[in-house]
Design a protein around this motif. Structure first.
Motif, short mmCIF file in Angstrom:
data_model
loop_
_atom_site.label_atom_id
_atom_site.label_comp_id
_atom_site.label_asym_id
_atom_site.label_seq_id
_atom_site.Cartn_x
_atom_site.Cartn_y
_atom_site.Cartn_z
N LEU A 7 0.88 -1.15 0.00
CA LEU A 7 0.00 0.00 0.00
C LEU A 7 0.93 1.20 0.00
CD1 LEU A 7 -2.74 -0.85 2.64
CD2 LEU A 7 -3.03 -0.60 0.18
N VAL A 8 0.68 2.15 -0.88
CA VAL A 8 1.54 3.31 -1.01
C VAL A 8 0.67 4.56 -0.99
CG1 VAL A 8 3.19 4.51 -2.49
CG2 VAL A 8 3.22 2.02 -2.36
N LEU A 9 1.12 5.53 -0.22
CA LEU A 9 0.45 6.82 -0.15
C LEU A 9 1.31 7.81 -0.90
CD1 LEU A 9 -2.01 8.24 1.00
CD2 LEU A 9 -0.67 8.75 3.04
N GLN A 10 0.81 8.30 -2.02
CA GLN A 10 1.57 9.23 -2.83
C GLN A 10 0.63 10.23 -3.46
OE1 GLN A 10 4.17 7.36 -5.62
NE2 GLN A 10 4.83 9.29 -6.50
N SER A 11 0.91 11.49 -3.29
CA SER A 11 0.00 12.52 -3.78
C SER A 11 0.03 12.68 -5.30
CB SER A 11 0.30 13.86 -3.11
OG SER A 11 1.64 14.24 -3.38
N ASP A 12 1.13 12.32 -5.95
CA ASP A 12 1.21 12.43 -7.40
C ASP A 12 0.82 11.10 -8.02
OD1 ASP A 12 1.65 13.13 -10.00
OD2 ASP A 12 3.82 13.28 -9.84
N PRO A 20 -5.16 2.47 -8.05
CA PRO A 20 -5.93 2.86 -6.87
C PRO A 20 -6.45 1.62 -6.15
CG PRO A 20 -6.59 4.16 -8.78
CD PRO A 20 -5.68 3.07 -9.28
N LEU A 21 -6.44 1.66 -4.86
CA LEU A 21 -6.87 0.51 -4.06
C LEU A 21 -8.28 0.06 -4.43
CD1 LEU A 21 -6.21 -1.44 -1.78
CD2 LEU A 21 -7.02 0.29 -0.17
N ALA A 22 -9.15 0.99 -4.68
CA ALA A 22 -10.54 0.66 -4.99
C ALA A 22 -10.66 -0.14 -6.29
CB ALA A 22 -11.37 1.94 -5.09
N ALA A 23 -9.69 -0.04 -7.18
CA ALA A 23 -9.76 -0.75 -8.47
C ALA A 23 -9.59 -2.25 -8.32
CB ALA A 23 -8.68 -0.20 -9.41
N ALA A 34 -3.19 -4.17 11.66
CA ALA A 34 -2.00 -3.43 11.21
C ALA A 34 -2.35 -2.47 10.07
CB ALA A 34 -0.91 -4.40 10.78
N VAL A 35 -3.11 -2.95 9.10
CA VAL A 35 -3.48 -2.09 7.96
C VAL A 35 -4.43 -1.00 8.43
CG1 VAL A 35 -4.66 -2.01 5.73
CG2 VAL A 35 -3.04 -3.85 6.23
N ARG A 36 -5.41 -1.34 9.26
CA ARG A 36 -6.34 -0.33 9.78
C ARG A 36 -5.58 0.76 10.53
NH1 ARG A 36 -9.89 -0.76 6.57
NH2 ARG A 36 -10.53 1.17 7.51
N ALA A 37 -4.62 0.35 11.37
CA ALA A 37 -3.83 1.32 12.14
C ALA A 37 -2.99 2.20 11.21
CB ALA A 37 -2.94 0.61 13.14
N TRP A 38 -2.41 1.61 10.17
CA TRP A 38 -1.59 2.39 9.22
C TRP A 38 -2.45 3.41 8.49
CZ3 TRP A 38 -1.17 2.98 3.83
CH2 TRP A 38 0.02 3.58 3.39
N LEU A 39 -3.62 2.99 8.03
CA LEU A 39 -4.52 3.92 7.34
C LEU A 39 -4.92 5.06 8.28
CD1 LEU A 39 -6.83 1.41 5.41
CD2 LEU A 39 -5.11 2.92 4.42
N ASP A 40 -5.25 4.72 9.53
CA ASP A 40 -5.62 5.75 10.51
C ASP A 40 -4.46 6.70 10.76
OD1 ASP A 40 -8.15 4.69 10.74
OD2 ASP A 40 -7.74 3.61 12.62
N ALA A 41 -3.24 6.15 10.89
CA ALA A 41 -2.07 6.99 11.14
C ALA A 41 -1.79 7.93 9.97
CB ALA A 41 -0.85 6.12 11.41
N GLN A 42 -2.12 7.49 8.76
CA GLN A 42 -1.90 8.33 7.57
C GLN A 42 -3.06 9.31 7.35
OE1 GLN A 42 1.07 8.16 6.24
NE2 GLN A 42 1.49 6.41 7.56
N THR A 45 -8.57 6.93 4.05
CA THR A 45 -9.48 5.79 4.02
C THR A 45 -9.13 4.94 2.81
OG1 THR A 45 -11.13 6.89 2.64
CG2 THR A 45 -11.33 7.19 5.04
N GLU A 46 -9.77 3.81 2.69
CA GLU A 46 -9.53 2.89 1.57
C GLU A 46 -9.87 3.52 0.22
OE1 GLU A 46 -11.84 -0.62 2.36
OE2 GLU A 46 -11.07 -0.72 4.40
N THR A 47 -10.70 4.53 0.22
CA THR A 47 -11.12 5.16 -1.03
C THR A 47 -10.31 6.40 -1.39
OG1 THR A 47 -12.80 6.44 0.13
CG2 THR A 47 -13.48 4.30 -0.80
N SER A 48 -9.29 6.72 -0.63
CA SER A 48 -8.47 7.90 -0.90
C SER A 48 -7.83 7.82 -2.28
CB SER A 48 -7.38 8.02 0.16
OG SER A 48 -6.47 9.06 -0.20
#
Length: 140
Positions: A7-12, A20-23, A34-42, A45-48
């Motif tokens: 899972l990667v968080l990147q604005s560009d 995209p995760l939703a795809a 672990a994934v829920r905590a990482w998403l919350d820390a960032q 949501t899953e649809t970002s």
């Protein structure tokens, strides 16, 4: 190369690897603490729109400064991810290959049923396009 998807968080997202995760649809790992905590820390949501899923073979393309989390995927989940990251012409061929696989599942059982019902081997071969030797080999 790693065995995990990321899972990667990147604005560009235009230059980001993966999709995209939703795809990709539902993933079992998204329910893990672990994934829920990482998403919350960032703070996402899953649809970002900034959240992407990268297959193992593309992890070298993740920018060094990108927030990332390795996630285990099941075989079917990884197959869906790879299908979504494939170029359109390759994705179409993959669809054809999946169709072929679904058509050939149970091939030997169907051939054996036809032979047991009295359909002559040469007729089974003619109707299926299978080699006569392959049809006859089913009964051995």
């Amino acid at each position: 190369m790693t065995d995990d998807a990321y899972l990667v968080l990147q604005s560009d997202s235009a230059t980001a690897p993966g999709v995209p995760l939703a795809a990709v649809g539902d993933l079992a790992c998204l329910e893990s603490p672990a994934v829920r905590a990482w998403l919350d820390a960032q703070g996402v949501t899953e649809t970002s729109a900034d959240l992407r899923l990268v297959p193992p073979e593309e992890t070298a393309g993740i920018p060094e400064d990108a927030e990332r989390l390795p996630v285990p995927l099941g075989e079917e989940e990884l197959s869906r991810l790879r299908h979504r990251t494939a170029p359109p012409d390759v994705a179409r061929l993959e669809e054809e290959l999946l169709g072929y696989r679904s058509c050939t599942d149970g091939r030997d059982v169907l051939l054996a049923r036809a032979l047991a019902a009295g359909v002559p081997a040469h007729r089974v071969a003619e109707l299926t396009g299978e080699d006569l030797a392959a049809v006859e080999a089913v009964t051995r």
